[in-house]
Design a protein around this motif. Structure first.
Motif, PDB file in Angstrom:
ATOM      1  N   TYR A  21       0.877  -1.173   0.000  1.00 24.33           N
ATOM      2  CA  TYR A  21       0.000   0.000   0.000  1.00 24.33           C
ATOM      3  C   TYR A  21       0.909   1.216   0.000  1.00 24.33           C
ATOM      4  N   ASN A  60      -7.489   2.875   8.430  1.00 22.01           N
ATOM      5  CA  ASN A  60      -8.246   1.922   7.630  1.00 22.01           C
ATOM      6  C   ASN A  60      -7.424   1.317   6.480  1.00 22.01           C
ATOM      7  N   ILE A  61      -6.116   1.459   6.525  1.00 24.20           N
ATOM      8  CA  ILE A  61      -5.256   0.960   5.444  1.00 24.20           C
ATOM      9  C   ILE A  61      -5.305  -0.564   5.370  1.00 24.20           C
ATOM     10  N   ASN A  63      -7.711  -2.602   6.150  1.00 21.36           N
ATOM     11  CA  ASN A  63      -8.979  -2.997   5.546  1.00 21.36           C
ATOM     12  C   ASN A  63      -8.973  -2.762   4.035  1.00 21.36           C
ATOM     13  N   GLU A  64      -8.467  -1.623   3.601  1.00 19.49           N
ATOM     14  CA  GLU A  64      -8.390  -1.331   2.168  1.00 19.49           C
ATOM     15  C   GLU A  64      -7.477  -2.328   1.446  1.00 19.49           C
ATOM     16  N   LEU A  65      -6.356  -2.639   2.052  1.00 19.66           N
ATOM     17  CA  LEU A  65      -5.412  -3.576   1.451  1.00 19.66           C
ATOM     18  C   LEU A  65      -6.032  -4.966   1.332  1.00 19.66           C
ATOM     19  N   ASN A  67      -9.260  -5.738   1.272  1.00 16.01           N
ATOM     20  CA  ASN A  67     -10.349  -5.701   0.290  1.00 16.01           C
ATOM     21  C   ASN A  67      -9.810  -5.766  -1.130  1.00 16.01           C
ATOM     22  N   HIS A  68      -8.693  -5.118  -1.390  1.00 17.90           N
ATOM     23  CA  HIS A  68      -8.063  -5.183  -2.712  1.00 17.90           C
ATOM     24  C   HIS A  68      -7.636  -6.623  -3.019  1.00 17.90           C
TER      25      HIS A  68
END
Length: 82
Positions: A21, A60-61, A63-65, A67-68
């Protein structure tokens, strides 16, 4: 693993992925994913090595990672996420 041949390592690494990320071209987080190859567990994957730099935590990094990673076609082909 100490007795692995070069080909053994190539096979093992072909099923491992590292995702990063980035913010402003700087890596601030990463996570690894291993796709299982054993016929009985081929439908599973293992996340490993999640790390987020301390000054980027709580944003929230992670969670974003994740989800990707879950949305990638090769991952969706192998695994169902709960």
């Amino acid at each position: 693993e100490q007795n692995f041949s070069t080909q053994d390592w190539i096979e093992k690494l072909n099923h491992n992925y590292i995702f990063g990320y980035f913010i402003d071209n700087q890596i601030v987080a990463c996570v690894g994913l291993n796709l299982e190859t054993n016929p009985k567990t081929k439908h599973t994957a293992t996340l490993f090595g999640m790390y987020i730099l301390p000054n980027n935590r709580g944003k929230n990094i992670a969670n974003e990672l994740l989800n990707h990673v879950k949305k990638l076609p090769k991952i969706m082909e192998f695994c169902n996420f709960i």
